[in-house]
Motif scaffolding. Structure first.
Motif, PDB file in Angstrom:
ATOM      1  N   LEU A 126       8.790  -1.936  -8.090  1.00  0.00           N
ATOM      2  CA  LEU A 126       9.464  -3.463  -8.058  1.00  0.00           C
ATOM      3  C   LEU A 126       9.226  -4.080  -6.759  1.00  0.00           C
ATOM      4  O   LEU A 126       9.089  -3.595  -5.716  1.00  0.00           O
ATOM      5  CB  LEU A 126      11.139  -3.405  -7.883  1.00  0.00           C
ATOM      6  N   ASP A 127       8.587  -5.021  -6.746  1.00  0.00           N
ATOM      7  CA  ASP A 127       8.185  -5.991  -5.666  1.00  0.00           C
ATOM      8  C   ASP A 127       8.789  -7.332  -5.643  1.00  0.00           C
ATOM      9  O   ASP A 127       8.744  -8.068  -6.747  1.00  0.00           O
ATOM     10  CB  ASP A 127       6.833  -5.939  -5.322  1.00  0.00           C
ATOM     11  N   ASN A 128       9.233  -7.982  -4.361  1.00  0.00           N
ATOM     12  CA  ASN A 128       9.804  -9.101  -4.672  1.00  0.00           C
ATOM     13  C   ASN A 128       8.717 -10.364  -4.476  1.00  0.00           C
ATOM     14  O   ASN A 128       9.050 -11.606  -4.792  1.00  0.00           O
ATOM     15  CB  ASN A 128      10.603  -9.523  -3.415  1.00  0.00           C
ATOM     16  N   HIS A 129       7.336 -10.123  -4.330  1.00  0.00           N
ATOM     17  CA  HIS A 129       6.591 -11.111  -4.474  1.00  0.00           C
ATOM     18  C   HIS A 129       5.806 -11.273  -5.585  1.00  0.00           C
ATOM     19  O   HIS A 129       5.991 -10.539  -6.503  1.00  0.00           O
ATOM     20  CB  HIS A 129       5.351 -10.791  -3.294  1.00  0.00           C
TER      21      HIS A 129
ATOM     22  N   GLY B 145      -4.084 -11.043   4.143  1.00  0.00           N
ATOM     23  CA  GLY B 145      -3.352 -10.071   5.029  1.00  0.00           C
ATOM     24  C   GLY B 145      -4.149  -8.853   5.633  1.00  0.00           C
ATOM     25  O   GLY B 145      -5.483  -9.330   6.272  1.00  0.00           O
ATOM     26  N   THR B 146      -4.079  -7.832   5.411  1.00  0.00           N
ATOM     27  CA  THR B 146      -4.566  -6.562   5.939  1.00  0.00           C
ATOM     28  C   THR B 146      -6.212  -6.925   6.038  1.00  0.00           C
ATOM     29  O   THR B 146      -6.742  -6.954   4.866  1.00  0.00           O
ATOM     30  CB  THR B 146      -4.151  -5.257   5.158  1.00  0.00           C
ATOM     31  N   LEU B 147      -6.781  -6.706   6.982  1.00  0.00           N
ATOM     32  CA  LEU B 147      -8.433  -6.932   7.210  1.00  0.00           C
ATOM     33  C   LEU B 147      -9.147  -6.135   6.681  1.00  0.00           C
ATOM     34  O   LEU B 147     -10.134  -6.085   5.834  1.00  0.00           O
ATOM     35  CB  LEU B 147      -8.417  -7.260   8.694  1.00  0.00           C
ATOM     36  N   GLU B 148      -8.844  -4.709   7.300  1.00  0.00           N
ATOM     37  CA  GLU B 148      -9.919  -3.918   7.066  1.00  0.00           C
ATOM     38  C   GLU B 148      -9.355  -2.378   7.148  1.00  0.00           C
ATOM     39  O   GLU B 148      -8.125  -2.369   7.664  1.00  0.00           O
ATOM     40  CB  GLU B 148     -11.107  -3.749   7.872  1.00  0.00           C
ATOM     41  N   ILE B 149     -10.036  -1.218   6.738  1.00  0.00           N
ATOM     42  CA  ILE B 149      -9.589   0.137   7.058  1.00  0.00           C
ATOM     43  C   ILE B 149      -9.975   0.223   8.561  1.00  0.00           C
ATOM     44  O   ILE B 149     -11.172   0.071   8.994  1.00  0.00           O
ATOM     45  CB  ILE B 149     -10.629   1.016   6.231  1.00  0.00           C
TER      46      ILE B 149
ATOM     47  N   GLY C 120       1.601  -6.200  -1.155  1.00  0.00           N
ATOM     48  CA  GLY C 120       2.314  -6.583   0.211  1.00  0.00           C
ATOM     49  C   GLY C 120       1.402  -6.985   1.146  1.00  0.00           C
ATOM     50  O   GLY C 120       0.794  -8.147   0.760  1.00  0.00           O
ATOM     51  N   HIS C 121       1.123  -6.907   2.465  1.00  0.00           N
ATOM     52  CA  HIS C 121       0.209  -7.249   3.393  1.00  0.00           C
ATOM     53  C   HIS C 121      -1.018  -7.197   2.848  1.00  0.00           C
ATOM     54  O   HIS C 121      -1.879  -8.147   3.376  1.00  0.00           O
ATOM     55  CB  HIS C 121       0.352  -6.496   4.767  1.00  0.00           C
ATOM     56  N   ALA C 122      -1.374  -6.452   1.972  1.00  0.00           N
ATOM     57  CA  ALA C 122      -2.964  -6.237   1.543  1.00  0.00           C
ATOM     58  C   ALA C 122      -3.055  -7.372   0.453  1.00  0.00           C
ATOM     59  O   ALA C 122      -3.058  -6.883  -0.724  1.00  0.00           O
ATOM     60  CB  ALA C 122      -3.059  -4.721   1.134  1.00  0.00           C
TER      61      ALA C 122
ATOM     62  N   ASN D 100       6.874   3.382   3.968  1.00  0.00           N
ATOM     63  CA  ASN D 100       6.547   2.176   4.511  1.00  0.00           C
ATOM     64  C   ASN D 100       5.953   2.173   5.854  1.00  0.00           C
ATOM     65  O   ASN D 100       6.333   3.459   6.490  1.00  0.00           O
ATOM     66  CB  ASN D 100       7.295   1.076   4.113  1.00  0.00           C
ATOM     67  N   SER D 101       5.276   1.339   6.482  1.00  0.00           N
ATOM     68  CA  SER D 101       4.449   1.366   7.729  1.00  0.00           C
ATOM     69  C   SER D 101       5.540   1.707   8.939  1.00  0.00           C
ATOM     70  O   SER D 101       5.371   2.113   9.903  1.00  0.00           O
ATOM     71  CB  SER D 101       3.465   0.422   7.977  1.00  0.00           C
ATOM     72  N   ASP D 102       6.601   0.933   8.730  1.00  0.00           N
ATOM     73  CA  ASP D 102       7.871   1.316   9.740  1.00  0.00           C
ATOM     74  C   ASP D 102       8.112   2.532   9.704  1.00  0.00           C
ATOM     75  O   ASP D 102       8.699   2.746  11.259  1.00  0.00           O
ATOM     76  CB  ASP D 102       9.068   0.337   9.109  1.00  0.00           C
TER      77      ASP D 102
ATOM     78  N   THR E 298      13.569  -8.728  -6.464  1.00  0.00           N
ATOM     79  CA  THR E 298      13.881  -8.338  -5.127  1.00  0.00           C
ATOM     80  C   THR E 298      15.035  -7.267  -5.562  1.00  0.00           C
ATOM     81  O   THR E 298      16.170  -7.507  -5.965  1.00  0.00           O
ATOM     82  CB  THR E 298      14.535  -9.260  -4.756  1.00  0.00           C
ATOM     83  N   VAL E 299      14.814  -6.096  -4.854  1.00  0.00           N
ATOM     84  CA  VAL E 299      16.027  -4.920  -5.052  1.00  0.00           C
ATOM     85  C   VAL E 299      16.919  -5.388  -4.044  1.00  0.00           C
ATOM     86  O   VAL E 299      16.803  -5.649  -2.508  1.00  0.00           O
ATOM     87  CB  VAL E 299      15.286  -3.605  -4.763  1.00  0.00           C
ATOM     88  N   ILE E 300      18.208  -5.244  -4.732  1.00  0.00           N
ATOM     89  CA  ILE E 300      19.199  -5.797  -3.624  1.00  0.00           C
ATOM     90  C   ILE E 300      20.322  -4.205  -3.475  1.00  0.00           C
ATOM     91  O   ILE E 300      21.155  -4.341  -2.457  1.00  0.00           O
ATOM     92  CB  ILE E 300      20.159  -6.657  -4.154  1.00  0.00           C
TER      93      ILE E 300
ATOM     94  N   TYR F 206      -0.693  -0.086  10.489  1.00  0.00           N
ATOM     95  CA  TYR F 206      -1.830   0.318   9.841  1.00  0.00           C
ATOM     96  C   TYR F 206      -1.630   0.842   8.454  1.00  0.00           C
ATOM     97  O   TYR F 206      -0.678   1.584   8.059  1.00  0.00           O
ATOM     98  CB  TYR F 206      -2.365   1.440  10.899  1.00  0.00           C
ATOM     99  N   THR F 207      -2.676   0.631   7.708  1.00  0.00           N
ATOM    100  CA  THR F 207      -2.911   1.058   6.639  1.00  0.00           C
ATOM    101  C   THR F 207      -2.669   2.793   6.294  1.00  0.00           C
ATOM    102  O   THR F 207      -1.823   3.206   5.579  1.00  0.00           O
ATOM    103  CB  THR F 207      -4.121   0.729   5.804  1.00  0.00           C
ATOM    104  N   ASP F 208      -3.295   3.411   7.130  1.00  0.00           N
ATOM    105  CA  ASP F 208      -3.079   5.021   7.184  1.00  0.00           C
ATOM    106  C   ASP F 208      -1.646   5.238   7.410  1.00  0.00           C
ATOM    107  O   ASP F 208      -1.273   6.285   6.583  1.00  0.00           O
ATOM    108  CB  ASP F 208      -4.030   5.568   8.053  1.00  0.00           C
TER     109      ASP F 208
ATOM    110  N   ILE G 286       0.781  -1.241   0.066  1.00  0.00           N
ATOM    111  CA  ILE G 286       0.074   0.096  -0.076  1.00  0.00           C
ATOM    112  C   ILE G 286       0.902   1.455  -0.125  1.00  0.00           C
ATOM    113  O   ILE G 286       0.365   2.104  -0.801  1.00  0.00           O
ATOM    114  CB  ILE G 286      -0.831   0.028   1.241  1.00  0.00           C
ATOM    115  N   SER G 287       1.997   1.365   0.611  1.00  0.00           N
ATOM    116  CA  SER G 287       2.850   2.484   0.692  1.00  0.00           C
ATOM    117  C   SER G 287       3.461   2.718  -0.672  1.00  0.00           C
ATOM    118  O   SER G 287       3.726   3.781  -1.062  1.00  0.00           O
ATOM    119  CB  SER G 287       4.005   2.251   1.974  1.00  0.00           C
ATOM    120  N   GLY G 288       4.016   1.530  -1.127  1.00  0.00           N
ATOM    121  CA  GLY G 288       4.771   1.827  -2.587  1.00  0.00           C
ATOM    122  C   GLY G 288       3.684   2.470  -3.408  1.00  0.00           C
ATOM    123  O   GLY G 288       3.957   3.230  -4.236  1.00  0.00           O
TER     124      GLY G 288
END
Ligand code: FAD
Length: 647
Positions: free
Chosen positions: A131-134, A158-162, A139-141, A619-621, A399-401, A627-629, A109-111
């Motif tokens: 770019l995403d590794n999955h 993953g992510t359940l809801e707003i 992501g979690h969503a 990113n959420s970190d 995967t970005v290295i 949380y998504t927000d 969601i962040s990217g």
């Protein structure tokens, strides 16, 4: 209570060796590719030629939401990142010749939000590579999709809801609105009373390994505690203590002011509160041990009593605690307590709907339709996500290295990003880069970051957790037993629930107990006795070492033991299993049990997210909030930093 694999030897037929006929639940071209529930699914997509663009995701039939077995952090998605962590040197990378305005690392969601904000603040012709590794975006969503019994069933992997402890702020609320999500108007698609309307309640399953006997009791939260426990294996003393804790109005910290009580509770785990302050029977502590898994992805030994108070855990009714902030720095036990939280909304695939709406806007033509209602059943055309003629490209399985400023970060005007796909390294260039990935991995991508920032980034230890989706051929056993969800404090998964009923657009949730349905199960690998972050790391290692077969065996055993009296037969009734494993799950949040409260400028997430030349960190970190927000807000900030310093 241990949290490890406690599954007893299987003595009866749980159906684990019975091949699930895949045509029962998978349609389309993937049927031929995905031959075993546990197989290395990515092999099916192995590239046989150099392809900077579409790659595996361009193959006909590529549709990862339908895959079962081990998902979330699936095999093939993380190995090259771990090799980098373990010292493998990245090569120079084959130059693709591609030049972008922006490269975004991470398609969560962040990217996706970063790409959205960047384009919105520049031009629709801006060239962006995500770019995403999955093998899927979000992501979690993550979307789990099943075709079973002739119908499509959806669940959040993953992510359940707003839902957030804070009301969404301008950036996050603005984006949600721009995507066409009117939370208040869409509430009507949810049917929270559906199961209770059928007379189904919450069950509690006591397992014999933890509590001495297998026993399901029904009516938690509805029938009085003493009555609920009458059929449980709790001793007389445990029952009395449970009733006292839940229904008593005792002030366990008499003589202290409200703020003094809150301060005391913030330094005390809920486990210690139960044991040393409320002095309840050990069985009651075992009962509550995993009660905090859903919200914090750790047991009550590592969550403060103050935090769980804010979530309505019992024992505080008589303590006259006023809602709100408790310290000079502004530590709020839970924003929910202070603000009431955000509006909430659950889509059938959770916040994967938000990710899909973002992708629909970013890559026209990739997701058919034009409304929130129709996106729920829309089939993404993955082959369109990474086309040279599209200004925004979304490249999966990559995967970005390395992400480096070209020249001195202070004056750099360009970045080089190297990524691995199908074992080969590729290089792209851009005017800027947003890292919307995981903080803890960023030092490996950018080894030139200042030491203090690297240390702070490493400190963002995410909490691991598992959302398991199980497809059942019907839910008659739930109906017979009178349950819609089960709390199972000693079992492999500590809770499971029938999929919430949501009807939106053409999507219709099951309505008859004869219909096939999905259930979501929660497992959090913990090791009480260690600190929160030590537990997170140990849990992550455990998750990565646990094969799908172990999950499957435990799932079948748990469902058979819990639902058996309702006629449930796992060999007959389970149609498919998807284990969404999230070794890097919830973002690390401030935990008053293990960390000093610091002024804002010194807080880990603030030090971590400093801009580094043409590289910024989303990113959420970066918001220290799972949380998504937070993921959206951090994207907004990171894009703003990049654009403000663009020359
Ligand atoms: C099981 C679960 C349930 C949740 N439920 C809720 C909820 O109900 N409500 C809510 O608001 N929040 C919830 N959250 C939290 C929320 O999902 C996250 O805060 C948010 O989605 C994080 O978005 P993100 O883009 O920052 O990170 P992510 O979703 O993790 O996306 C980051 C992406 O970057 C990728 N990546 C990492 N490193 C690299 C690399 N080197 N190269 C390429 N790609 C890379 C990752 O694999 C991932 O795909 C939940 C989280 C989990 C795990």
């Amino acid at each position: 209570m241990t949290e490890g694999n406690k599954g007893p030897p299987i003595e009866r037929n749980l159906g684990e060796n019975r091949p699930i006929p895949r045509r029962d639940f998978i349609q389309g071209a993937l049927v031929g590719a995905a031959t075993a529930l546990t197989g290395p699914l990515l092999k099916a997509y192995a590239a046989d030629s150099v392809d900077f663009g579409a790659g595996a995701q361009g193959r006909p039939g590529y549709y990862p939401p339908l895959l079962n077995g081990m998902r979330g952090s699936h095999p093939g998605s993380f190995e090259s990142a771990h090799a980098l962590r373990d010292g493998t040197k990245p090569g120079a990378g084959l130059d693709t010749g591609e030049v972008y305005d922006l490269v975004v690392v991470g398609g969560g969601i962040s990217g996706l939000s970063a790409a959205h904000f960047y384009r919105a603040q520049t031009s629709s012709r801006t060239r962006i590579l995500i770019l995403d590794n999955h093998d899927d975006f979000g992501g979690h969503a993550k979307r789990n999709e099943f075709q079973i019994g002739g119908r499509t069933l959806l669940l959040n992997g993953g992510t359940l809801e707003i839902d957030s402890p804070r009301p969404y702020d301008a950036a996050a609320a603005g984006l949600i609105k721009e995507l066409g999500i009117d939370v208040a108007a869409l509430k009507k698609v949810e049917h929270p009373e559906f199961y209770s309307g059928l007379g189904l309640q919450r069950g509690v399953f006591f397992d014999k390994e933890t509590f001495g006997a297998d026993q399901l009791v029904v009516g938690a939260g509805v029938v009085p505690a003493a009555k609920l426990l009458a059929g449980s294996p709790f001793s007389q003393r445990a029952r009395q203590d449970y009733v006292r804790l839940n229904e008593g109005a005792i002030d366990y910290l008499p003589g202290l002011s409200c703020d003094e009580k809150k301060l005391t509770l913030s330094k005390l785990s809920y486990r210690d509160f139960l044991r040393d302050v409320a002095k309840v029977d050990p069985a009651v502590i075992a009962f509550y041990q995993p009660r905090s898994h859903g919200e914090w992805a750790v047991g009550i030994d590592a969550v403060s009593a103050l935090d769980v108070w804010a979530f309505g855990f019992p024992g505080f009714q008589g303590m006259k605690l006023a809602p709100g902030v408790i310290s000079r720095m502004g530590y709020t036990p839970s924003g929910y307590a202070a603000t009431g939280g955000s509006e909430t909304l659950h889509f059938p695939d959770g916040n994967a709907t938000i990710a899909r709406l973002l992708v629909r806007n970013l890559v026209p033509g990739a997701v058919p339709g034009n409304s929130v209602e129709d996106i729920v059943t829309a089939r993404v055309d993955y082959g369109r996500l990474d086309r040279p003629d599209s200004p925004v490209r979304l490249r999966l399985n990559s995967t970005v290295i390395r992400a480096s400023n070209v020249g001195d970060p202070a004056t750099a005007r360009e970045v080089v990003v190297i990524y691995l796909r199908d074992g080969k390294a590729y290089k792209v260039r851009a005017r800027g880069c947003v890292l919307a990935s995981y903080n803890a991995m960023i030092p490996y991508l950018c080894p030139d970051l200042p030491e203090k920032q690297q240390a702070a980034l490493h400190g963002a230890v995410k909490a691991p957790l598992v959302y398991t989706s199980v497809a059942l051929r019907n839910w008659q056993a739930f109906k017979k037993l009178g349950i819609a969800d089960v709390y199972a404090p000693g079992s492999y998964h500590s809770s499971f629930a029938l999929n919430p009923k949501v009807d939106i657009g053409d999507y219709r949730s099951p309505s008859s107990p004869d219909d096939p349905i999905l259930i979501r199960m929660l497992r959090v690998p913990t090791q009480p006795g260690l600190t929160e972050h030590e537990q997170n790391k140990a849990g992550r290692a455990e998750l990565l070492a646990t094969p799908f077969a172990t999950f499957e065996r435990n799932i079948r055993d748990q469902l058979a033991r819990t639902l058996g009296a309702g006629g449930f037969d796992p060999a007959r009734d389970i149609a498919a299993i998807t284990v969404n494993r999230w070794p890097h799950g919830y973002a690390a949040e401030f935990n008053p049990l293990f960390e000093p409260e610091l002024p804002p400028a010194e807080q880990r997430q603030v030090v971590s997210r400093a801009q580094f030349g043409r590289i910024t960190i989303a990113n959420s970190d970066a918001g220290a909030a799972a949380y998504t927000d937070s993921a959206i807000d951090q994207a907004y900030r990171a894009v703003g930093e990049l654009l403000r310093t663009d020359t």
